[in-house]
Design an enzyme around this catalytic site. Structure first.
Site, PDB file in Angstrom:
ATOM      1  N   HIS A 140     -20.992 -22.293  26.087  1.00  0.00           N
ATOM      2  CA  HIS A 140     -20.887 -23.040  24.836  1.00  0.00           C
ATOM      3  C   HIS A 140     -21.182 -24.517  25.143  1.00  0.00           C
ATOM      4  CE1 HIS A 140     -18.756 -24.882  21.399  1.00  0.00           C
ATOM      5  NE2 HIS A 140     -18.773 -23.697  20.814  1.00  0.00           N
ATOM      6  N   ASP A 167     -13.860 -21.640  30.840  1.00  0.00           N
ATOM      7  CA  ASP A 167     -13.676 -21.769  29.399  1.00  0.00           C
ATOM      8  C   ASP A 167     -13.216 -20.409  28.867  1.00  0.00           C
ATOM      9  OD1 ASP A 167     -14.019 -21.727  26.682  1.00  0.00           O
ATOM     10  OD2 ASP A 167     -16.044 -22.572  26.701  1.00  0.00           O
ATOM     11  N   GLN A 198     -12.963 -17.681  24.225  1.00  0.00           N
ATOM     12  CA  GLN A 198     -13.231 -16.374  23.602  1.00  0.00           C
ATOM     13  C   GLN A 198     -12.521 -15.228  24.307  1.00  0.00           C
ATOM     14  OE1 GLN A 198     -14.613 -15.862  20.756  1.00  0.00           O
ATOM     15  NE2 GLN A 198     -15.451 -17.897  20.427  1.00  0.00           N
ATOM     16  N   LYS A 203      -8.349 -19.746  17.936  1.00  0.00           N
ATOM     17  CA  LYS A 203      -9.083 -18.494  18.189  1.00  0.00           C
ATOM     18  C   LYS A 203      -8.139 -17.374  18.588  1.00  0.00           C
ATOM     19  CE  LYS A 203     -13.249 -20.909  19.407  1.00  0.00           C
ATOM     20  NZ  LYS A 203     -14.315 -20.830  18.426  1.00  0.00           N
ATOM     21  N   CYS A 258     -23.728 -22.720  19.094  1.00  0.00           N
ATOM     22  CA  CYS A 258     -23.422 -23.768  20.102  1.00  0.00           C
ATOM     23  C   CYS A 258     -23.806 -23.302  21.503  1.00  0.00           C
ATOM     24  CB  CYS A 258     -21.954 -24.166  20.057  1.00  0.00           C
ATOM     25  SG  CYS A 258     -21.471 -24.910  18.517  1.00  0.00           S
TER      26      CYS A 258
HETATM   27  N1  PMP Z   1     -16.000 -22.538  24.206  1.00  0.00           N
HETATM   28  C1  PMP Z   1     -16.229 -21.404  23.552  1.00  0.00           C
HETATM   29  C2  PMP Z   1     -16.665 -20.197  24.331  1.00  0.00           C
HETATM   30  C3  PMP Z   1     -16.060 -21.346  22.169  1.00  0.00           C
HETATM   31  O1  PMP Z   1     -16.304 -20.204  21.521  1.00  0.00           O
HETATM   32  C4  PMP Z   1     -15.647 -22.513  21.483  1.00  0.00           C
HETATM   33  C5  PMP Z   1     -15.458 -22.509  19.985  1.00  0.00           C
HETATM   34  N2  PMP Z   1     -16.551 -22.007  19.279  1.00  0.00           N
HETATM   35  C6  PMP Z   1     -15.406 -23.666  22.219  1.00  0.00           C
HETATM   36  C7  PMP Z   1     -15.589 -23.645  23.574  1.00  0.00           C
HETATM   37  C8  PMP Z   1     -14.933 -24.919  21.571  1.00  0.00           C
HETATM   38  O2  PMP Z   1     -13.649 -24.740  21.075  1.00  0.00           O
HETATM   39  P1  PMP Z   1     -13.021 -25.810  20.090  1.00  0.00           P
HETATM   40  O3  PMP Z   1     -14.036 -26.049  19.021  1.00  0.00           O
HETATM   41  O4  PMP Z   1     -11.785 -25.165  19.577  1.00  0.00           O
HETATM   42  O5  PMP Z   1     -12.755 -27.041  20.884  1.00  0.00           O
END
Ligand code: PMP
Length: 403
Positions: free
Chosen positions: A120, A197, A200, A223, A361
């Site tokens: 991401h 990270d 997910q 999430k 993203c």
């Molecule tokens: N990493 C991953 C794998 C994500 O799916 C997301 C959220 N789409 C993020 C980071 C960022 O998380 P947040 O927007 O809650 O900071």
């Protein structure tokens, strides 16, 4: 596990959109929230609302006790070694930025930072910024033809002795699960700092940070059935202690004069300013919600649902599925023939079906797939077979309209 009983605990799922009951297949973007999370946040604002750590009065001590109790809940939830290794943030993005900023003084100009290609942007752009500040180089870890990390290429890249290896536990775009325990061990063997990270992974897998043996692990409350605006930065004590704080100010100090400031010890050292108190309280309720579930049964049911979803998608024809679809979790990425993903998403929305469309993203991943974007259907603990059938029926009518 009675999914329909579970669904009753999620007020947002009971709504209709026009003539259609909501079919929510966008849990990977953010999950819906159970009533017990909403109630906990309400209770905090209605009864305990006060700033934490600061005042001598009873509301503040109640808020502080409840806030600090969640630190223990999170510690247990991910099996961290000690409560001081749990830092409350506003989300995964903030946590990774805190690490990337905090490591600046430790990174040499010639250093290499390995990042998985499917990461991401939240787990890529902060490393690019770190590289700009230090003269380090960000190097992508390639994927194989099934969009899994190419472990041979990874082993070769490790010979460059990277300073940092940043991985996603689970890809948000494709649902691919990365072998992070093995990869972290390999990275550690060459002296790299490992950052995972878990945004997910956290709602779908049992995460044990000591078993993974990574230096840092991050996730967001929203999430995992909790509220937005709160997240967790887990780090091994010694690693956290070496980070230069991104935010400075109140709460994170031991003493301040006009000449100099002495920082507080962990965890306060990395929690400057008023923290997301209601978010932390809501996160605590979300952890309790997940802990009430039979986790093994939940994982099994989610995997069966995802397999069913993929089989039905493939049976439709004119569908391209992306990534490996035998061991992914939570999400399925696809396109309908040559149709624009946004058109497909809008036509599904007109039938009350919520999916995510775009680059998710993960633009470098889209580039490696040679597409601009795709649709993603993602599931959670409340998703049922009717949701999948509604989605497939919806897609059949989109197909009839467009093809
Ligand atoms: N990493 C991953 C794998 C994500 O799916 C997301 C959220 N789409 C993020 C980071 C960022 O998380 P947040 O927007 O809650 O900071």
């Amino acid at each position: 596990m009675d999914v329909n009983h579970l669904r009753e605990q999620f007020p947002a799922l009971a709504q209709t959109l026009g003539d259609y009951p909501l079919c929510y297949l966008d849990t990977a973007a953010t999950s819906q929230k159970p009533k017990q999370v909403l109630d906990a946040i309400n209770h905090y604002y209605q009864q305990d609302n006060a700033n934490v750590h600061r005042a001598a009065h009873q509301l503040s001590s109640r808020a502080t006790v409840n806030y600090e109790a969640v630190r223990d809940d999170v510690r247990d939830f991910i099996n961290a070694g000690q409560r001081e290794e749990i830092i409350f943030t506003h989300g995964t993005t903030e946590g990774i930025n805190m690490i990337a900023h905090g490591l600046t003084a430790q990174i040499d100009p010639g250093a290499t930072i390995l990042v998985d290609t499917a990461a991401h942007h939240a787990n890529l752009v902060p490393w690019q910024m770190l590289a700009l500040r230090t003269g380090a180089t960000v190097v992508p870890i390639p994927l194989d033809s099934h969009c899994r990390i190419d472990l041979q290429a990874y082993a070769q890249l490790l010979q460059q002795h990277p300073a940092i290896v940043a991985l996603s536990h689970v890809s948000n775009a494709l649902g691919t699960v990365n072998p992070v325990t093995q990869m972290a061990a390999q990275a550690k063997a060459v002296g790299a700092i490992t950052v995972i990270d878990g945004a997910q992974a956290i709602a779908h897998l049992t995460v044990d940070v000591q078993a993974i043996d990574c230096d840092f692990y991050l996730f967001s409350g929203h999430k995992m059935y909790g509220p937005t605006g709160v997240g967790i930065l887990y780090g091994k004590y010694a690693q956290l202690d070496r980070l230069t704080p991104l935010l400075t100010g109140g709460e994170m100090i031991k003493s301040v004069t006009f000449e100099a400031t002495e920082f507080n010890i962990l965890p306060n050292r990395l929690e400057a300013g008023t923290p997301p108190i209601s978010g932390v309280i809501g996160l605590g309720a979300a952890i309790k919600f997940i802990n009430q579930l039979d986790k093994a049964a939940m994982v099994k049911r989610e995997n069966e649902l995802l397999t069913y979803l993929q089989q039905r998608l493939l049976a439709l024809g004119d569908i391209t599925l992306y990534g490996a679809h035998d061991d992914n979790i939570g999400a399925v990425a696809f396109n309908l023939a040559d149709e624009h993903h946004q058109d497909v998403g809008i036509l599904l929305d007109q039938q009350g079906i919520a999916v995510r469309c775009g680059h998710h993203c993960a633009m470098p991943l889209m580039q490696s797939l040679n597409i601009k974007g795709c649709c993603r259907a993602s599931i959670g603990v409340y998703t049922n077979v009717e949701d999948i059938d509604r989605f497939i029926d919806g897609l059949i009518s989109v197909k009839e309209l467009l093809l």
